[in-house]
Design an enzyme around this catalytic site. Structure first.
Site, mmCIF file in Angstrom:
data_model
loop_
_atom_site.group_PDB
_atom_site.id
_atom_site.type_symbol
_atom_site.label_atom_id
_atom_site.label_comp_id
_atom_site.label_asym_id
_atom_site.label_seq_id
_atom_site.Cartn_x
_atom_site.Cartn_y
_atom_site.Cartn_z
ATOM 1 N N LYS A 127 -71.481 23.182 -50.898
ATOM 2 C CA LYS A 127 -72.067 23.057 -52.229
ATOM 3 C C LYS A 127 -71.022 22.575 -53.230
ATOM 4 C CE LYS A 127 -71.216 27.923 -53.354
ATOM 5 N NZ LYS A 127 -71.811 29.214 -53.790
ATOM 6 N N TYR A 143 -47.317 22.600 -77.718
ATOM 7 C CA TYR A 143 -48.072 23.258 -78.774
ATOM 8 C C TYR A 143 -47.592 24.698 -78.974
ATOM 9 C CZ TYR A 143 -51.549 19.502 -78.781
ATOM 10 O OH TYR A 143 -52.188 18.300 -78.889
#
Length: 344
Positions: free
Chosen positions: A33, A242
């Protein structure tokens, strides 16, 4: 090449399936899947079919159509979502086996595809998909008259071998299925590893095929190579990324590499992982951003052109632990931006 490279080792995938298969005396299928956990349902399913897999499992009918194209006629392709509204032609046209989850789905299938193969999912305690015990007791005779090919359930805690839920679900599944003529299945990767009591007629491993826990002996299937865009010199005390989250404690060389959370390398990973130049680990520093990761390469003798963040030493489960998630999420998040290659 400016994009990161994702390489899927189909030989390792096949080896993992064989290793799991040898742990049982029953048939071993495969869960493919979510585009084979993000690694490509076509090549993965084709490889497993060549190994002898005759039962494949997908989440929805559309995924089943792609797997049928890869494996051709013959193997069973089970659809976990069952027979959803609007699925009838997909199921019929691709010879898919819906794994019915409720009386409503059974009635839909009985009315629209009465002679088409189907399976049944039972809720043995996970409370997610499957017939409730009361619904199953009411409809069992009628369902069995139409000869389901499989009757299945799913374990909630199989990655914790000593969890009491495993034994509880085993008993419930036995109580609900004793005497059925269809093949029975309870075990995915974790259940397969719990031992023969959980194996029934076939097992259906998923994440263990792709190199993930709880199959600790799995061979790594995925490698990720990242191109280095730039290497820059930092003085002691300068910061990276950051939020100024990393500060150089010595004169340093920082490599900026082309990948980030848009490529499935989650921002939450932060520190605690490495990128590798050859066999040399180099710490990832600063915050992972959308497209870029920064790596301390101060101890390398020369600037690298590429670095590897997934390999045999650092696995999807290592990245998952650093991010506070599971290996399944790392695998299925590896993005479409990678160039992809297969080792057969």
């Amino acid at each position: 090449m400016s994009t990161a490279r994702l390489t899927i080792n189909l030989h390792a995938l096949a080896s993992n399936w064989r290793a799991l298969d040898t742990k049982t005396n029953v048939e071993t299928g495969a869960v493919v899947k979510a585009d084979a956990y993000g690694l490509g349902a076509g090549p993965v399913s084709d490889t497993l079919a060549e190994e002898g897999v005759r039962k494949f499992f997908v989440a929805v009918a559309e995924e089943g159509a792609a797997v049928r194209e890869a494996v051709g006629p013959g193997p069973m392709i089970g659809v976990f979502s069952g027979h959803m509204e609007g699925d009838t032609e997909l199921l019929r046209g691709n010879d898919l086996t819906p794994l019915l989850n409720s009386p409503e789905q059974f009635l839909r299938h009985e009315q629209s595809l009465p002679s088409h193969s189907f399976g049944i999912q039972l809720d043995s305690g996970m409370n997610r998909l499957g017939f409730e015990p009361s619904d199953w007791a009411e409809l069992r005779t009628r369902v069995e008259d139409l000869n389901p090919v499989v009757v299945m359930s799913h374990l909630a805690c199989s990655d914790e071998p000593d969890h009491p839920m495993n034994r509880q679900q085993l008993k419930t599944f036995r109580d609900m299925t004793d005497g059925v003529s269809a093949q029975r299945s309870l075990a995915a990767t974790g259940g397969l590893l719990l031992g023969p009591e959980f194996h029934f007629d076939f097992c259906r491993p998923g994440v263990g095929l792709y190199g993930g826990l709880p199959f600790a002996d799995a061979k790594p299937v995925v490698t990720v190579d990242l191109p280095v865009i730039q290497v820059r010199e930092l003085a002691e005390g300068e910061t990276v990324g950051y939020g100024n989250s990393w500060t150089a404690r010595r004169p340093s060389r920082i490599a900026t590499v082309a990948a980030g959370y848009a490529d499935g390398l989650h921002r939450a990973i932060g520190g605690g992982i490495d990128a590798f130049a050859g066999g040399q680990p180099c710490p990832v520093v600063g915050r992972i951003s959308m497209d870029l990761i920064t790596v301390d390469v101060t101890d390398l003798p020369e600037d690298p052109e590429r670095m590897r963040i997934l390999n045999g030493h650092q696995t999807v489960d290592d990245l998952a632990e650093a991010a506070g998630t599971i290996g399944y999420e790392i695998l299925t998040s590896l993005g479409a931006r990678y160039s992809r290659g297969y080792v057969e």
